[in-house]
Each structure stands twice: as C-alpha cells, then as structure tokens.
Design an enzyme around this catalytic site. Structure first.
Site, PDB file in Angstrom:
ATOM      1  N   ASP A  36       0.861  -1.177   0.000  1.00 43.15           N
ATOM      2  CA  ASP A  36       0.000   0.000   0.000  1.00 43.15           C
ATOM      3  C   ASP A  36       0.897   1.227   0.000  1.00 43.15           C
ATOM      4  O   ASP A  36       1.978   1.222   0.622  1.00 43.15           O
ATOM      5  CB  ASP A  36      -0.903   0.023   1.240  1.00 43.15           C
ATOM      6  CG  ASP A  36      -1.865   1.204   1.197  1.00 43.15           C
ATOM      7  OD1 ASP A  36      -2.854   1.141   0.436  1.00 43.15           O
ATOM      8  OD2 ASP A  36      -1.598   2.196   1.907  1.00 43.15           O
ATOM      9  N   HIS A 177      -5.327   4.238   6.680  1.00 48.94           N
ATOM     10  CA  HIS A 177      -4.616   5.086   5.710  1.00 48.94           C
ATOM     11  C   HIS A 177      -3.148   5.281   6.072  1.00 48.94           C
ATOM     12  O   HIS A 177      -2.526   6.251   5.626  1.00 48.94           O
ATOM     13  CB  HIS A 177      -5.309   6.440   5.526  1.00 48.94           C
ATOM     14  CG  HIS A 177      -6.668   6.335   4.895  1.00 48.94           C
ATOM     15  ND1 HIS A 177      -6.854   5.978   3.590  1.00 48.94           N
ATOM     16  CD2 HIS A 177      -7.899   6.514   5.429  1.00 48.94           C
ATOM     17  CE1 HIS A 177      -8.143   5.960   3.315  1.00 48.94           C
ATOM     18  NE2 HIS A 177      -8.815   6.267   4.427  1.00 48.94           N
TER      19      HIS A 177
END
Length: 583
Positions: A36, A177
C-alpha cells in the site's frame, strides 16, 4: 535519515491445504507482496509517494515486512495530512524515493504484487522507476478490489472499499490510511477472497488473475478437461458426450491453450457455447507447427465440427477450365480431370469462378453457348456475334484453326501469362473511372481480381502437385533440423533431428517411412488445397533449404501471382472512388 524498516518473520508455518492442480502455479506456492502507498495526490503526474508499506506472505505465512516514510519534495496538502495522519514534519527527515526504491524492489524480488485498487499503487511505482532510473520488474499483479467486485455481493457490503471489506472479513488489523496497516489488512482480505474462489475451483495464480464472474461455474468446472493434456505442440479436439467433434484447434502448448477456454480470456460467445457442450478433449501431439496445421485442416475437413468457421467444406471449391473440344469454351466444374491443360482455381464459390470467367470473356471472343458444336456449324448465331464478342463458330463463320488460335491464347492466359488480361481490364477500369462510371469500373475490378487470384492459385499449386517428392529442412528452435517430406503437394511426413547429429540418416529414414502418395491430376494437388498452400508457405520461409527433389518444380515467369500482388497493392492504395489505377 531513517532507513526503511524491513523485518524478516520466522514464525511457525501455518498449515495450508496444498493443491495438485498442474494447470498453473498453485496459490499455496505463490509469494505475494501485499503493498500500500500513501501519496500527496491521486495521480502520479504532479504527485509523489509519502509512505510505502508491504507484507510478504506465502502459504498463509508472513515472511517479512517493509515500511518507510518518503520525503515527497513538495508540501503535503492539508486534507491529505488529515486523511493519512502523515504531516510535513514527519517526512522532513525521511529519505527521498531514489534512496528507498531500490530497497523496496529488492524486497519485492520475484513476488506477485497485491494491492487494493492495484492500478493506483502500481502506477505510482512505475512513475517512480522512470524518475529514478530504476527498472520496473513487471511482476504479476492481483487486485483485491477487482476480486471483491466479483466475489462480494451487494447484500454483504454496500461497497468494495478496503475498510468495508476489513469489517466484513474481520481483519486483525484495521486499515487507517497508514501504508503498513493497510497492507496488513489487505493480506487478510486477500486470504478471505482466496478462500471464496477456492470453493469455486480456482487454485492457481493464473486462474486467480483471470477470475471473473463472467466465467460460469459450469465453464470453470470443466477446466478438469485440461488436466491430463500434454504441454506440447499439436492439435486438440473438443468433443461432446457422443464423441462428436465440436471444435478443432492448434497450439504450441495444447494444455495451456485448452485451459484458456475456461477463463475470462475466452470472450467469444460461440466458444463459451462450445465449452458448455464439451465433455472431452483429445490431443494429437505433433513434432512441428506445420504438422499441427496440416492435421488441423484434415480433421476439420473430415469431421466438420460445428464450431469451426473455416476449412469445413473443401469439397465445395470449384474450378474454371477451358473445355477439350473442337471449339473450347470456359466452364465452371467441381473437380479437375485429365481432359484439359487449362484449369484455374480452385475458387471458394461458383460466383467467384463466374467473375473470373467474365474477365476472360471481356478480353477474348470465346464462345459462351453451352451446346457442343459440330465442325459444320448450325444455322443461326446468338447476339454476341452481332456485338463482335464471338466469331460465331456455331454457324461456320470461324474455322477450327482460327478458333484454335483464340483458344490457345486463352489457355496461355489461364496457365502462363496473365498480363494481356490485366492490361486490357486495367485500361477499361481507368476509362470508366474517367467517365465517372465508378460502379462499372468497380465491377471490372472485381472480375479482374477474381481472375488473377484463381489463376495465381492454380499456377502456384500446379508445380508442386506435379512433383513426386520434395524434402526440405530448416533449423529447429532448439537446435538440429526440422525436416519435412512433401509428395505431390501433400504433407507426407516430418522429423526433428537432434542437435549436433548428422541429419542425413534421419532424412533417409523419413523418406522411407513417409506416406505413399498417388499422383493426382494437376493442378489439383494430392491434398486439400489449403494444406498444399500451408506447405508452400512453409517452403518459402527464410532459412528453409531444399534437401532433395524428384521431378521439376518450376513456376511460370510471367504468371498471375505477380499481377495479383501488384493489383492488390494498387487496390489498397487507390481504393477511393474514381482513382486512376496505373498499369
């Protein structure tokens, strides 16, 4: 500056059910690198990476992790900082992307990249490679968002966002996140999705990459038909429950090609219908690609599989010939007989043969009546005599010798020199175009092309159809020689000689064991026309050497092939209405 955080995990392996699926790489053996990225914006152009997180996993075992902040070289927008929790102060002392990208690519190694909305993350990594001069390794990629869209229903989740899926599957890490946390959550999502596709019969990386709900469960279940097929060049035959051939194809790897019929890569509706009916696949292993092409043609012609669209009805081909009688005429016939030296074709349809016939009638005053004429002649002539398009041998206006000169000219145009027909009809096309009669010019063009194509085909087939034997060889892909024996235009046998071995004993053995072929009536070869054309195409390839011939194999110097090629190029270049076609 802080270095990337790379950790190797030495945890106790978790037992994972293996698979014996030999259609691809078993998922239990695949090393996934689940990654990610956090960035300053939504697109690589004008945005930069601020954090990389990745987890390496295989067979349910975490092998290592990679995490680093990245100094982007531009201020992080306030709304991005709020979303990710990454501030400008946090990345102020972080390494630039050129300092960490090499370490990440080393961590990636030969692993398969996994990401949620993978095009986003992969796009940023490719851009970073271009910017820093690193080589992007082009790994296989799995997108968990795409898989979720196929496997998670609207009743289960309102969307396919990573946070929603993490809640659905109960991941051990909550995505927030931050790159490594999101990568860890994606690992759990990946495993949950793999469990689901496993229940649908997906057990290999290749199947996972191409998985789509557009592939029906029935279609997917039939992938077992490929289990025992060889990974070798040759022909494959799909058959129904009654053993009837449904489809015949060729491939350099039979198993791999058949397997593709059960995945999303097969998009043809008729092939999906074929797979639905298929109950068996029969392989025919071949030594060379040419042998596979020939056997495919023969099987299609023999079985006429309903899902093959070409080559099913070679018997429907027709020929145009000059009859053998006192006053010869042009006639469309279904086969070649030993009754005339003036055959051209074969044509794919009677209509095409009739177009070619009309082209020759446009140039020569051959008779067109179908009755057999006596040498004495009849009492009345048809309208063609009055129009100057026939010498009226039917009423004795033309002697056998006078007519023979016209017939000889026609025979030459059919079998040796097409230039008089080409020149005359090109002049007519240009004249009609100059008058604005474009439809009439197009009709002349179609007749001319039909004629030169039929004549060129016959002139190309005829020499090989008359040659008792041709043995040719070309270098094999893995060394040695690929040797082919052709008899009267028919593929009679092939062999591969070992690398470094003297090829002559193998060639001698091939000649002794090749199919015995009876001489045909030329220009028809002793094989399907398309087979002989495949053989000719192979003989014309660079590197092919003629080892042995029996007979004379020559083509006419001014044959129709050159005219056909020139005309087709001219038609492509001057296809606009009214364009003048130079001779």
């Amino acid at each position: 500056m802080p270095a990337p955080n790379v950790r190797d995990m030495h945890t106790t392996p978790v037992a994972v059910q293996g698979t014996l699926d030999d259609l691809g790489t078993p998922l239990s053996e695949v090393t996934f690198v689940v990654l990610d990225l956090e960035t300053t914006g939504g697109k690589p152009a004008g945005s930069n990476i601020t954090e990389i997180g990745a987890v390496k996993v295989r067979g349910g075992v975490v092998l290592g992790e990679f995490q680093t902040l990245v100094r982007p070289g531009e201020p992080i927008p306030a709304f991005v900082s709020v979303l990710t929790g990454i501030s400008n102060a946090m990345v102020a002392s972080a390494p630039r992307i050129d300092r960490v990208l090499g370490s990440f690519l080393e961590f990636l190694g030969e692993g398969v990249v996994v990401a949620h909305n993978a095009p986003y993350d992969v796009g940023f990594l490719k851009a970073a490679c271009r910017e820093t001069g690193e080589q992007w390794p082009r790994p296989a990629v799995v997108d968990t968002a795409h898989l979720a869209r196929q496997l998670v229903t609207a009743d289960e989740a309102p969307n396919r966002k990573l946070g929603t899926l993490a809640s659905l599957f109960g991941t051990t890490t909550t995505p927030d996140h931050r790159a490594l946390h999101d990568a860890r959550a994606t690992v759990d999502v990946l495993h949950a999705l793999i469990d689901r596709v496993g229940n649908l019969g997906v057990h290999s990386l290749e199947e996972l990459q191409t998985y789509s709900k557009r592939v029906t469960p029935g279609q997917r279940r039939k992938r077992v038909l490929a289990d025992d097929l060889p990974s070798a060049p040759g022909v494959y035959v799909f058959k129904d429950a009654n053993g009837q051939a449904l489809y015949v194809g060729t491939s350099v790897d039979i198993r791999k090609r058949v397997r593709s019929y059960f995945t999303e890569s097969e998009k043809r509706a008729r092939m999906r219908d074929m797979v639905r009916l298929a109950e068996e696949v029969t392989p025919v292993v071949c030594q060379t690609a040419l042998e596979a092409q020939v056997r495919e043609l023969r099987l299609i012609a023999e079985h006429k599989p309903r899902f093959n669209r070409r080559s099913r009805y070679p018997e429907r081909a027709v020929w145009l010939k000059l009859t053998d009688e006192a006053f010869p005429r042009l006639s469309v016939v279904s086969s070649v007989r030993d009754d005339s030296p003036g055959y051209v074709g074969p044509f794919g349809s009677k209509a095409a043969a009739e177009l070619a016939m009309t082209a020759l009638h446009d140039v020569l005053p051959l008779r067109r009546c179908t009755k057999r004429l006596s040498r004495k002649g009849d009492s009345t002539a048809c309208a063609l005599f009055d129009l100057g398009k026939c010498g009226a041998p039917c009423i004795g206006q033309q002697s056998v010798d006078d007519y023979a000169a016209i017939a000889d000219e026609a025979r030459s145009m059919l079998t040796a020199d097409a230039r008089p027909v080409v020149d005359a009809l090109l002049d007519r096309m240009n004249a009609l175009g100059a008058q604005g009669r474009y439809e009439d010019a197009a009709a002349v063009r179609d007749r001319l092309l039909a004629f030169v194509r039929g004549a060129a085909r016959a002139q190309r087939l005829d020499p090989l159809a008359r040659t008792p034997e041709v043995v040719a060889a070309r270098p094999g892909a893995l060394g040695g020689w690929e040797v082919v024996c052709i008899r009267y235009g028919r593929f009679a046998g092939t062999t591969l000689t070992p690398r470094g071995a003297d090829p002559m004993p193998y060639i001698a053995a091939l000649r002794e064991t090749a199919e015995v072929v009876a001489a045909p009536v030329a220009p028809a070869p002793a094989a399907l026309t398309e087979e002989t054309e495949r053989v000719l195409h192979w003989l014309e390839q660079p590197g092919v050497r003629i080892v042995h011939t029996e007979g004379v194999w020559v083509c006419p110097v001014n044959g129709a092939g050159g005219s056909r090629n020139r005309l087709e190029r001219l038609m492509d270049a001057g296809s606009g209405g009214g364009a003048r076609v130079a001779g």
